[in-house]
Design a protein around this motif. Structure first.
Motif, PDB file in Angstrom:
ATOM      1  N   ALA A  43       0.832  -1.210   0.000  1.00 59.14           N
ATOM      2  CA  ALA A  43       0.000   0.000   0.000  1.00 59.14           C
ATOM      3  C   ALA A  43       0.866   1.259   0.000  1.00 59.14           C
ATOM      4  O   ALA A  43       0.573   2.222  -0.719  1.00 59.14           O
ATOM      5  CB  ALA A  43      -0.936   0.007   1.205  1.00 59.14           C
ATOM      6  N   GLU A  44       1.931   1.241   0.778  1.00 55.60           N
ATOM      7  CA  GLU A  44       2.811   2.419   0.837  1.00 55.60           C
ATOM      8  C   GLU A  44       3.523   2.623  -0.493  1.00 55.60           C
ATOM      9  O   GLU A  44       3.652   3.749  -0.969  1.00 55.60           O
ATOM     10  CB  GLU A  44       3.819   2.264   1.977  1.00 55.60           C
ATOM     11  N   ARG A  45       3.982   1.544  -1.102  1.00 55.46           N
ATOM     12  CA  ARG A  45       4.652   1.651  -2.405  1.00 55.46           C
ATOM     13  C   ARG A  45       3.714   2.192  -3.478  1.00 55.46           C
ATOM     14  O   ARG A  45       4.145   2.888  -4.389  1.00 55.46           O
ATOM     15  CB  ARG A  45       5.199   0.295  -2.842  1.00 55.46           C
ATOM     16  N   ARG A  46       2.432   1.841  -3.373  1.00 58.70           N
ATOM     17  CA  ARG A  46       1.454   2.283  -4.365  1.00 58.70           C
ATOM     18  C   ARG A  46       0.899   3.668  -4.080  1.00 58.70           C
ATOM     19  O   ARG A  46       0.180   4.218  -4.912  1.00 58.70           O
ATOM     20  CB  ARG A  46       0.303   1.287  -4.427  1.00 58.70           C
ATOM     21  N   SER A  47       1.205   4.215  -2.934  1.00 54.53           N
ATOM     22  CA  SER A  47       0.687   5.544  -2.602  1.00 54.53           C
ATOM     23  C   SER A  47       1.334   6.591  -3.498  1.00 54.53           C
ATOM     24  O   SER A  47       2.394   6.361  -4.078  1.00 54.53           O
ATOM     25  CB  SER A  47       0.944   5.876  -1.130  1.00 54.53           C
ATOM     26  N   GLY A  48       0.703   7.724  -3.602  1.00 54.45           N
ATOM     27  CA  GLY A  48       1.211   8.788  -4.467  1.00 54.45           C
ATOM     28  C   GLY A  48       2.601   9.258  -4.098  1.00 54.45           C
ATOM     29  O   GLY A  48       3.403   9.581  -4.964  1.00 54.45           O
ATOM     30  N   ALA A  49       2.898   9.290  -2.812  1.00 53.12           N
ATOM     31  CA  ALA A  49       4.203   9.749  -2.334  1.00 53.12           C
ATOM     32  C   ALA A  49       4.678   8.815  -1.223  1.00 53.12           C
ATOM     33  O   ALA A  49       4.490   9.093  -0.042  1.00 53.12           O
ATOM     34  CB  ALA A  49       4.105  11.180  -1.825  1.00 53.12           C
ATOM     35  N   PRO A  50       5.293   7.675  -1.604  1.00 54.39           N
ATOM     36  CA  PRO A  50       5.740   6.719  -0.592  1.00 54.39           C
ATOM     37  C   PRO A  50       6.737   7.337   0.390  1.00 54.39           C
ATOM     38  O   PRO A  50       7.611   8.114   0.001  1.00 54.39           O
ATOM     39  CB  PRO A  50       6.411   5.616  -1.396  1.00 54.39           C
ATOM     40  N   ASP A  51       6.572   7.006   1.648  1.00 54.60           N
ATOM     41  CA  ASP A  51       7.457   7.472   2.715  1.00 54.60           C
ATOM     42  C   ASP A  51       8.598   6.460   2.846  1.00 54.60           C
ATOM     43  O   ASP A  51       8.391   5.334   3.302  1.00 54.60           O
ATOM     44  CB  ASP A  51       6.651   7.576   4.009  1.00 54.60           C
ATOM     45  N   ALA A  52       9.798   6.857   2.447  1.00 60.00           N
ATOM     46  CA  ALA A  52      10.946   5.952   2.441  1.00 60.00           C
ATOM     47  C   ALA A  52      11.270   5.427   3.833  1.00 60.00           C
ATOM     48  O   ALA A  52      11.611   4.251   4.000  1.00 60.00           O
ATOM     49  CB  ALA A  52      12.168   6.648   1.842  1.00 60.00           C
ATOM     50  N   GLN A  53      11.159   6.284   4.839  1.00 60.07           N
ATOM     51  CA  GLN A  53      11.449   5.842   6.204  1.00 60.07           C
ATOM     52  C   GLN A  53      10.422   4.829   6.694  1.00 60.07           C
ATOM     53  O   GLN A  53      10.778   3.835   7.338  1.00 60.07           O
ATOM     54  CB  GLN A  53      11.501   7.037   7.158  1.00 60.07           C
ATOM     55  N   LEU A  54       9.160   5.062   6.385  1.00 59.21           N
ATOM     56  CA  LEU A  54       8.124   4.120   6.776  1.00 59.21           C
ATOM     57  C   LEU A  54       8.322   2.787   6.061  1.00 59.21           C
ATOM     58  O   LEU A  54       8.209   1.720   6.680  1.00 59.21           O
ATOM     59  CB  LEU A  54       6.735   4.690   6.475  1.00 59.21           C
ATOM     60  N   LEU A  55       8.635   2.834   4.775  1.00 62.22           N
ATOM     61  CA  LEU A  55       8.894   1.600   4.031  1.00 62.22           C
ATOM     62  C   LEU A  55      10.044   0.816   4.640  1.00 62.22           C
ATOM     63  O   LEU A  55       9.956  -0.406   4.804  1.00 62.22           O
ATOM     64  CB  LEU A  55       9.205   1.908   2.564  1.00 62.22           C
ATOM     65  N   GLU A  56      11.105   1.511   4.984  1.00 59.93           N
ATOM     66  CA  GLU A  56      12.267   0.854   5.586  1.00 59.93           C
ATOM     67  C   GLU A  56      11.878   0.194   6.912  1.00 59.93           C
ATOM     68  O   GLU A  56      12.256  -0.944   7.195  1.00 59.93           O
ATOM     69  CB  GLU A  56      13.394   1.861   5.800  1.00 59.93           C
ATOM     70  N   LYS A  57      11.107   0.890   7.717  1.00 63.83           N
ATOM     71  CA  LYS A  57      10.662   0.364   9.010  1.00 63.83           C
ATOM     72  C   LYS A  57       9.787  -0.875   8.810  1.00 63.83           C
ATOM     73  O   LYS A  57       9.983  -1.899   9.477  1.00 63.83           O
ATOM     74  CB  LYS A  57       9.892   1.437   9.770  1.00 63.83           C
ATOM     75  N   LEU A  58       8.829  -0.798   7.900  1.00 68.41           N
ATOM     76  CA  LEU A  58       7.943  -1.927   7.634  1.00 68.41           C
ATOM     77  C   LEU A  58       8.714  -3.134   7.110  1.00 68.41           C
ATOM     78  O   LEU A  58       8.473  -4.274   7.526  1.00 68.41           O
ATOM     79  CB  LEU A  58       6.849  -1.525   6.637  1.00 68.41           C
ATOM     80  N   MET A  59       9.649  -2.892   6.203  1.00 75.18           N
ATOM     81  CA  MET A  59      10.436  -3.989   5.637  1.00 75.18           C
ATOM     82  C   MET A  59      11.346  -4.627   6.685  1.00 75.18           C
ATOM     83  O   MET A  59      11.520  -5.844   6.709  1.00 75.18           O
ATOM     84  CB  MET A  59      11.227  -3.515   4.422  1.00 75.18           C
ATOM     85  N   SER A  60      11.886  -3.814   7.563  1.00 71.75           N
ATOM     86  CA  SER A  60      12.733  -4.326   8.638  1.00 71.75           C
ATOM     87  C   SER A  60      11.926  -5.201   9.595  1.00 71.75           C
ATOM     88  O   SER A  60      12.372  -6.286   9.994  1.00 71.75           O
ATOM     89  CB  SER A  60      13.364  -3.154   9.392  1.00 71.75           C
ATOM     90  N   LYS A  61      10.737  -4.753   9.941  1.00 70.33           N
ATOM     91  CA  LYS A  61       9.882  -5.530  10.835  1.00 70.33           C
ATOM     92  C   LYS A  61       9.438  -6.830  10.171  1.00 70.33           C
ATOM     93  O   LYS A  61       9.391  -7.879  10.813  1.00 70.33           O
ATOM     94  CB  LYS A  61       8.688  -4.702  11.292  1.00 70.33           C
ATOM     95  N   ARG A  62       9.115  -6.765   8.878  1.00 66.30           N
ATOM     96  CA  ARG A  62       8.730  -7.983   8.160  1.00 66.30           C
ATOM     97  C   ARG A  62       9.901  -8.959   8.117  1.00 66.30           C
ATOM     98  O   ARG A  62       9.725 -10.164   8.293  1.00 66.30           O
ATOM     99  CB  ARG A  62       8.254  -7.666   6.747  1.00 66.30           C
ATOM    100  N   GLN A  63      11.111  -8.458   7.901  1.00 68.18           N
ATOM    101  CA  GLN A  63      12.288  -9.323   7.859  1.00 68.18           C
ATOM    102  C   GLN A  63      12.490 -10.026   9.207  1.00 68.18           C
ATOM    103  O   GLN A  63      12.811 -11.222   9.242  1.00 68.18           O
ATOM    104  CB  GLN A  63      13.547  -8.528   7.485  1.00 68.18           C
ATOM    105  N   ALA A  64      12.283  -9.317  10.300  1.00 69.59           N
ATOM    106  CA  ALA A  64      12.395  -9.929  11.626  1.00 69.59           C
ATOM    107  C   ALA A  64      11.365 -11.052  11.781  1.00 69.59           C
ATOM    108  O   ALA A  64      11.666 -12.112  12.355  1.00 69.59           O
ATOM    109  CB  ALA A  64      12.220  -8.883  12.712  1.00 69.59           C
ATOM    110  N   CYS A  65      10.182 -10.843  11.249  1.00 70.91           N
ATOM    111  CA  CYS A  65       9.135 -11.871  11.287  1.00 70.91           C
ATOM    112  C   CYS A  65       9.553 -13.094  10.481  1.00 70.91           C
ATOM    113  O   CYS A  65       9.348 -14.239  10.910  1.00 70.91           O
ATOM    114  CB  CYS A  65       7.818 -11.331  10.742  1.00 70.91           C
TER     115      CYS A  65
END
Length: 99
Positions: A43-65
């Motif tokens: 959803a963040e990647r598809r948003s008009g203006a993706p937040d790079a910091q939020l994406l990094e945080k989400l991806m880091s948390k997913r990687q931990a999972c």
């Protein structure tokens, strides 16, 4: 799991989960959290203006999972229960934050 899996004797040198059901339940809960993070990343990647910091945080948390999901493979019953409880609480927190 099929009948052949149940009939096979456990390898005593391997640290098996307490029961297959506990392992499966933990695996499913971790998978639900991974799916939650994956959906947010998409959803963040598809948003008009993706937040790079939020994406990094989400991806880091997913990687931990994903790492915890792998750890379940050889986890003891106690570790499986700990992971399951932590992810049940996290899933509740993530879903309640959605509103």
């Amino acid at each position: 799991m099929n009948d052949n899996d149940q009939a096979s004797s456990p390898n005593p040198s391997r640290n098996e989960p307490a029961t297959g059901g506990d392992y499966e339940a933990a695996l499913e809960t971790v998978g639900q959290v991974i799916a939650w993070y994956s959906a947010r990343i998409l959803a963040e990647r598809r948003s008009g203006a993706p937040d790079a910091q939020l994406l990094e945080k989400l991806m880091s948390k997913r990687q931990a999972c994903l790492e915890d999901q792998e750890r379940l493979e050889g986890a003891s019953g106690e570790e499986t229960a700990r992971i399951a409880a932590a992810y049940e609480a996290l899933l509740d927190e993530l879903e309640s934050a959605e509103g």
